[in-house]
Motif scaffolding. Structure first.
Motif, short mmCIF file in Angstrom:
data_model
loop_
_atom_site.label_atom_id
_atom_site.label_comp_id
_atom_site.label_asym_id
_atom_site.label_seq_id
_atom_site.Cartn_x
_atom_site.Cartn_y
_atom_site.Cartn_z
N GLN A 97 27.80 35.85 41.71
CA GLN A 97 29.12 36.27 42.19
C GLN A 97 30.00 35.06 42.50
O GLN A 97 31.19 35.04 42.14
CB GLN A 97 28.97 37.13 43.45
N TYR A 98 29.42 34.09 43.17
CA TYR A 98 30.20 32.91 43.55
C TYR A 98 30.65 32.12 42.33
O TYR A 98 31.83 31.75 42.20
CB TYR A 98 29.36 32.02 44.47
N LEU A 106 31.95 38.01 49.65
CA LEU A 106 30.80 37.16 49.96
C LEU A 106 30.73 36.84 51.44
O LEU A 106 29.64 36.71 52.00
CB LEU A 106 30.88 35.86 49.14
N TYR A 139 28.14 31.89 51.34
CA TYR A 139 29.22 30.91 51.48
C TYR A 139 28.80 29.72 52.32
O TYR A 139 29.39 28.64 52.23
CB TYR A 139 30.48 31.58 52.05
N PHE A 161 32.45 25.98 49.13
CA PHE A 161 33.02 27.33 49.23
C PHE A 161 34.44 27.31 49.79
O PHE A 161 35.38 27.89 49.22
CB PHE A 161 32.11 28.21 50.10
N TYR A 214 24.00 36.50 44.54
CA TYR A 214 25.13 35.88 45.25
C TYR A 214 25.61 34.63 44.53
O TYR A 214 26.82 34.36 44.48
CB TYR A 214 24.74 35.58 46.69
N PHE A 271 35.50 36.15 47.03
CA PHE A 271 35.26 35.26 48.17
C PHE A 271 35.18 36.05 49.47
O PHE A 271 34.30 35.82 50.30
CB PHE A 271 36.36 34.21 48.25
#
Length: 399
Positions: free
Chosen positions: A150-151, A173, A181, A187, A147, A170
């Protein structure tokens, strides 16, 4: 739980020992090989004997790992808080231990945090290399590391102006079972930033307010300024000039009290943009000049953008000599690429009355570039120029 097998390998190679020399009388070479490559966990007894032969205290290794964990946490916090000097200092400490870190369970976390640091420092090329290296290992990531990747990749896409692709990540997630997030304090700030770039004002303001509440809970003063600056910009774009002006005044006081030159320059730039939108050229120039004084780097985007805004005002007010002087400053500092270069070329054609070249440049180069790179606001403005006359072109060129 930490696997110490790779650390056995680290110290063995550092001491130029062969596997046979190290494991004689302790275990077989095959067993040592499996311990070192992580395919098998060695017993504490075996590991203790191996570390003893290497002259390394196992407890010292454990303490070092805990120390690095603490450094990594500080490193991430400084990056998220945008404390560039502190982040750089911590990165240098960690960088000096990269070989050791690579032999621990902290290896991927360190590489992920390093990616986030490169994004903070606008080192896009290094961030890209980091992403490529992480891509090769992502099948081995823990859920948390997945994660984070990905972020951080979404943040990279924002830097590359791939806003639609970033927004897709976004949204993904936010629908996963793992609330990544919620762990990232910034975020919703970056979600607001995406919507701001995509010219979705209501959503940009909404998520900026969500981010502001999170930053307030964290007592994150600088990021509170950033979130409110996004709101002020959107109020300006919406034509809510009175509200925007009051918010800019508060932000300017806060930024100057904190002695943060970069944020002060950005606030002054956008305050100038507000007056530009109101066709108050004199005040706009005043704030743009103040922004320039606070800009430490004459090659950063805000510095160039501010000069270009000044040049366009001088073109509009027929102060051609001042416009030429400002454009000469731009030319000395600008890279021959990107949206600012597009704006520079357009201003150059305007000041020298090359209207046929301007229209061709807009049609063949500027608009396709802005469309591809999702410069939604500039794209909307410049698309109007193909059918407008010379004076209308001058009036609407804003940043």
């Amino acid at each position: 739980m930490e696997s110490f097998g790779r650390l056995v390998y680290f110290h063995r190679k550092k001491q130029h020992k062969t596997q046979e020399t190290l494991c004689r009388g302790i275990c077989s070479i095959t067993h040592l090989s499996k311990i070192e490559n992580g395919s098998k966990e060695g017993s504490m007894e075996t590991l203790s004997l191996l570390f003893e032969r290497l002259g390394v205290e196992l407890e010292t290794e454990k303490s070092t790992i805990e120390e690095i964990k603490h450094l990594l946490q500080q490193f991430l916090e400084s990056v998220l808080n945008m404390h560039e000097e502190k982040a750089t200092h911590l990165f240098q400490q960690l960088h000096g231990r990269e070989d050791f870190i690579a032999c621990t369970n902290l290896a991927y976390i360190y590489e992920l945090y390093k990616l986030r640091y490169y994004l903070l420092m606008d080192q896009a090329a290094l961030a890209s290399v980091c992403i490529q290296n992480l891509e090769k290992s992502k099948r081995k990531f823990s859920q948390h590391e997945t994660y984070l990747f990905q972020y951080f990749f979404a943040l990279y896409l924002i830097k590359e102006r791939k806003f639609t692709a970033a927004l897709s990540i976004f949204k993904e997630l936010q629908t996963t079972e793992h609330p990544a997030y919620l762990e990232a304090s910034d975020f919703f700030y970056y979600k607001s930033l995406i919507y701001s770039h995509l010219h979705h004002s209501a959503l940009a303001i909404h998520y900026a307010n969500v981010a502001l509440k999170r930053f307030e809970l964290d007592n994150n003063f600088f990021r509170m300024i950033d979130a409110q600056l996004l709101i002020a910009i959107q109020l300006t774009v919406n034509g809510q000039y009175g509200e925007a002006e009051m918010l800019f005044d508060r932000l300017l006081n806060s930024s100057q009290l904190s002695k943060n030159g970069k944020r002060t320059a950005m606030i002054l730039h956008n305050r100038g943009f507000l007056h530009n939108c109101q066709n108050d050229c004199e005040k706009a120039i005043e704030y743009y000049k103040a922004s320039i004084r606070y800009s430490a780097n004459s090659q950063n985007e805000w510095y160039i953008a501010t000069l270009l805004n000044m040049a366009n005002i001088y073109i509009f007010t027929n102060e051609h000599q001042k416009a030429v002087e400002v454009l000469e400053r731009v030319e000395r500092n600008i890279e021959m690429k990107g949206a600012n270069y597009i704006r520079f070329k357009i201003s150059h054609y305007l000041i020298f009355r090359k209207m046929n070249k301007l229209k061709r440049f807009l049609d063949e180069t500027a608009i396709p570039f802005l469309d591809e790179n999702q410069h939604v606001f500039l794209l909307s403005e410049y698309q109007k120029k193909l059918t407008n006359d010379h004076h209308a072109v001058q009036e609407k060129i804003i940043y």
